[in-house]
Design a protein around this motif. Sequence first.
Motif, PDB file in Angstrom:
ATOM      1  N   SER A   1     -45.933  97.808 -55.802  1.00  0.00           N
ATOM      2  CA  SER A   1     -45.867  96.354 -55.869  1.00  0.00           C
ATOM      3  C   SER A   1     -47.077  95.723 -55.181  1.00  0.00           C
ATOM      4  O   SER A   1     -47.721  94.815 -55.724  1.00  0.00           O
ATOM      5  CB  SER A   1     -44.574  95.863 -55.204  1.00  0.00           C
ATOM      6  N   ILE A   2     -47.386  96.200 -53.985  1.00  0.00           N
ATOM      7  CA  ILE A   2     -48.539  95.677 -53.242  1.00  0.00           C
ATOM      8  C   ILE A   2     -49.821  95.927 -54.027  1.00  0.00           C
ATOM      9  O   ILE A   2     -50.687  95.054 -54.140  1.00  0.00           O
ATOM     10  CB  ILE A   2     -48.624  96.325 -51.846  1.00  0.00           C
ATOM     11  N   ARG A   3     -49.931  97.129 -54.605  1.00  0.00           N
ATOM     12  CA  ARG A   3     -51.126  97.476 -55.381  1.00  0.00           C
ATOM     13  C   ARG A   3     -51.278  96.530 -56.576  1.00  0.00           C
ATOM     14  O   ARG A   3     -52.387  96.065 -56.873  1.00  0.00           O
ATOM     15  CB  ARG A   3     -51.052  98.922 -55.863  1.00  0.00           C
ATOM     16  N   PHE A   4     -50.166  96.239 -57.259  1.00  0.00           N
ATOM     17  CA  PHE A   4     -50.217  95.352 -58.422  1.00  0.00           C
ATOM     18  C   PHE A   4     -50.745  93.970 -58.031  1.00  0.00           C
ATOM     19  O   PHE A   4     -51.651  93.437 -58.682  1.00  0.00           O
ATOM     20  CB  PHE A   4     -48.823  95.220 -59.042  1.00  0.00           C
ATOM     21  N   ILE A   5     -50.186  93.399 -56.975  1.00  0.00           N
ATOM     22  CA  ILE A   5     -50.593  92.059 -56.540  1.00  0.00           C
ATOM     23  C   ILE A   5     -52.049  92.052 -56.101  1.00  0.00           C
ATOM     24  O   ILE A   5     -52.840  91.188 -56.496  1.00  0.00           O
ATOM     25  CB  ILE A   5     -49.697  91.556 -55.393  1.00  0.00           C
ATOM     26  N   LEU A   6     -52.414  93.031 -55.283  1.00  0.00           N
ATOM     27  CA  LEU A   6     -53.791  93.100 -54.788  1.00  0.00           C
ATOM     28  C   LEU A   6     -54.792  93.276 -55.930  1.00  0.00           C
ATOM     29  O   LEU A   6     -55.864  92.662 -55.930  1.00  0.00           O
ATOM     30  CB  LEU A   6     -53.946  94.243 -53.784  1.00  0.00           C
ATOM     31  N   ASN A   7     -54.443  94.117 -56.905  1.00  0.00           N
ATOM     32  CA  ASN A   7     -55.348  94.350 -58.030  1.00  0.00           C
ATOM     33  C   ASN A   7     -55.641  93.052 -58.793  1.00  0.00           C
ATOM     34  O   ASN A   7     -56.781  92.819 -59.218  1.00  0.00           O
ATOM     35  CB  ASN A   7     -54.778  95.402 -58.984  1.00  0.00           C
ATOM     36  N   LYS A   8     -54.620  92.227 -58.982  1.00  0.00           N
ATOM     37  CA  LYS A   8     -54.815  90.963 -59.693  1.00  0.00           C
ATOM     38  C   LYS A   8     -55.711  90.022 -58.881  1.00  0.00           C
ATOM     39  O   LYS A   8     -56.622  89.382 -59.425  1.00  0.00           O
ATOM     40  CB  LYS A   8     -53.468  90.286 -59.978  1.00  0.00           C
ATOM     41  N   LEU A   9     -55.467  89.937 -57.579  1.00  0.00           N
ATOM     42  CA  LEU A   9     -56.269  89.058 -56.734  1.00  0.00           C
ATOM     43  C   LEU A   9     -57.712  89.542 -56.639  1.00  0.00           C
ATOM     44  O   LEU A   9     -58.654  88.746 -56.702  1.00  0.00           O
ATOM     45  CB  LEU A   9     -55.641  88.961 -55.340  1.00  0.00           C
ATOM     46  N   VAL A  10     -57.875  90.859 -56.503  1.00  0.00           N
ATOM     47  CA  VAL A  10     -59.221  91.446 -56.419  1.00  0.00           C
ATOM     48  C   VAL A  10     -59.985  91.200 -57.718  1.00  0.00           C
ATOM     49  O   VAL A  10     -61.179  90.853 -57.700  1.00  0.00           O
ATOM     50  CB  VAL A  10     -59.143  92.957 -56.107  1.00  0.00           C
ATOM     51  N   PHE A  11     -59.305  91.370 -58.847  1.00  0.00           N
ATOM     52  CA  PHE A  11     -59.945  91.124 -60.143  1.00  0.00           C
ATOM     53  C   PHE A  11     -60.452  89.685 -60.225  1.00  0.00           C
ATOM     54  O   PHE A  11     -61.581  89.429 -60.659  1.00  0.00           O
ATOM     55  CB  PHE A  11     -58.960  91.411 -61.272  1.00  0.00           C
ATOM     56  N   ALA A  12     -59.612  88.741 -59.789  1.00  0.00           N
ATOM     57  CA  ALA A  12     -59.989  87.326 -59.834  1.00  0.00           C
ATOM     58  C   ALA A  12     -61.160  87.041 -58.894  1.00  0.00           C
ATOM     59  O   ALA A  12     -62.069  86.280 -59.241  1.00  0.00           O
ATOM     60  CB  ALA A  12     -58.788  86.452 -59.467  1.00  0.00           C
ATOM     61  N   ILE A  13     -61.150  87.650 -57.717  1.00  0.00           N
ATOM     62  CA  ILE A  13     -62.258  87.458 -56.767  1.00  0.00           C
ATOM     63  C   ILE A  13     -63.552  88.010 -57.348  1.00  0.00           C
ATOM     64  O   ILE A  13     -64.607  87.360 -57.280  1.00  0.00           O
ATOM     65  CB  ILE A  13     -61.934  88.132 -55.413  1.00  0.00           C
ATOM     66  N   CYS A  14     -63.480  89.193 -57.914  1.00  0.00           N
ATOM     67  CA  CYS A  14     -64.676  89.806 -58.514  1.00  0.00           C
ATOM     68  C   CYS A  14     -65.220  88.966 -59.661  1.00  0.00           C
ATOM     69  O   CYS A  14     -66.439  88.811 -59.811  1.00  0.00           O
ATOM     70  CB  CYS A  14     -64.364  91.222 -58.999  1.00  0.00           C
ATOM     71  N   LYS A  15     -64.317  88.410 -60.475  1.00  0.00           N
ATOM     72  CA  LYS A  15     -64.745  87.532 -61.561  1.00  0.00           C
ATOM     73  C   LYS A  15     -65.437  86.289 -60.994  1.00  0.00           C
ATOM     74  O   LYS A  15     -66.443  85.809 -61.528  1.00  0.00           O
ATOM     75  CB  LYS A  15     -63.544  87.109 -62.414  1.00  0.00           C
ATOM     76  N   GLY A  16     -64.903  85.779 -59.895  1.00  0.00           N
ATOM     77  CA  GLY A  16     -65.505  84.628 -59.242  1.00  0.00           C
ATOM     78  C   GLY A  16     -66.871  84.945 -58.686  1.00  0.00           C
ATOM     79  O   GLY A  16     -67.813  84.156 -58.833  1.00  0.00           O
ATOM     80  N   HIS A  17     -66.995  86.109 -58.056  1.00  0.00           N
ATOM     81  CA  HIS A  17     -68.290  86.527 -57.517  1.00  0.00           C
ATOM     82  C   HIS A  17     -69.351  86.615 -58.616  1.00  0.00           C
ATOM     83  O   HIS A  17     -70.515  86.276 -58.387  1.00  0.00           O
ATOM     84  CB  HIS A  17     -68.169  87.903 -56.845  1.00  0.00           C
ATOM     85  N   SER A  18     -68.936  87.038 -59.801  1.00  0.00           N
ATOM     86  CA  SER A  18     -69.895  87.179 -60.898  1.00  0.00           C
ATOM     87  C   SER A  18     -70.413  85.836 -61.378  1.00  0.00           C
ATOM     88  O   SER A  18     -71.450  85.748 -62.023  1.00  0.00           O
ATOM     89  CB  SER A  18     -69.244  87.932 -62.073  1.00  0.00           C
ATOM     90  N   ARG A  19     -69.663  84.760 -61.039  1.00  0.00           N
ATOM     91  CA  ARG A  19     -70.092  83.410 -61.428  1.00  0.00           C
ATOM     92  C   ARG A  19     -70.927  82.737 -60.335  1.00  0.00           C
ATOM     93  O   ARG A  19     -71.535  81.700 -60.561  1.00  0.00           O
ATOM     94  CB  ARG A  19     -68.867  82.526 -61.682  1.00  0.00           C
ATOM     95  N   TYR A  20     -70.911  83.358 -59.134  1.00  0.00           N
ATOM     96  CA  TYR A  20     -71.585  82.723 -57.985  1.00  0.00           C
ATOM     97  C   TYR A  20     -73.101  82.850 -58.101  1.00  0.00           C
ATOM     98  O   TYR A  20     -73.628  83.930 -58.315  1.00  0.00           O
ATOM     99  CB  TYR A  20     -71.115  83.363 -56.679  1.00  0.00           C
ATOM    100  N   ILE A  21     -73.773  81.714 -57.946  1.00  0.00           N
ATOM    101  CA  ILE A  21     -75.241  81.696 -57.968  1.00  0.00           C
ATOM    102  C   ILE A  21     -75.741  81.202 -56.621  1.00  0.00           C
ATOM    103  O   ILE A  21     -75.398  80.077 -56.194  1.00  0.00           O
ATOM    104  CB  ILE A  21     -75.774  80.773 -59.086  1.00  0.00           C
ATOM    105  N   THR A  22     -76.481  82.028 -55.903  1.00  0.00           N
ATOM    106  CA  THR A  22     -76.962  81.639 -54.562  1.00  0.00           C
ATOM    107  C   THR A  22     -78.078  80.609 -54.684  1.00  0.00           C
ATOM    108  O   THR A  22     -78.765  80.528 -55.676  1.00  0.00           O
ATOM    109  CB  THR A  22     -77.488  82.871 -53.818  1.00  0.00           C
TER     110      THR A  22
END
Length: 236
Positions: free
Chosen positions: A215-236
Amino acid sequence: MTTRYWNIDLEEMIKAGVHFGHDIKKWNPKMAPYISAKRKGIHITNLTRTARFLSEACDLVFHAASRGKHFLIVGTGTKNEAADLVPSAARRARCHYVNKKWLGGMLTNWFTTEMRLQKLRDLRAEQKMGKFNGLRKRDAAILKRELSTLQTYLGGIKYMTKLPDIVIIIDQQKEYTALRECIILGIPTISLIDTNCDPDLADISIPANDDGVASIRFILNKLVFAICKGHSRYIT
């Protein structure tokens, strides 16, 4: 309403045991709106609501990551396997983490934490340069012990130079001190809440089994995926 599609599948949640709550005798009445049934003496979480709040949490971290915000994941569960999920997820999402023990005042007494982190960095540098080798055995042993202790408790935040922008909490009951510090400082929080928790404390509460590794892995995986997608949009 969620603004993006995060592929949160109810069948996958059931397979991961996200819906299993605590014993019906150990519940917080505030969780009533998030409970769909009682089965064999335990509460069953309403997964439709879980999916909704998890989607909202994914939206939040996605947009925050796309703006270069920093995250801290806190999960010091007693089960070693569950605790190991936290550093793994944090590394993938380039987040800071605490997975051994929350030291009181870690955020609210940030000045002291900064000094401890500097000590950790200094000792790591000295060890790397071989300075411990030139000391007496007793003195070297003391420094190695201090380094080991600092690494154990602060290793996951050794690169954290300021307070986090968002804190993700696994097991609200166990991490109550961390949650309170975030509330005091006004740091937004996302928290897994089992049926024995208070859903009003975190900014986004995700009703879910906070004991099961899957259960913890499922929740974390979804949040991590969203964070990684966000990082890919970040422009310094």
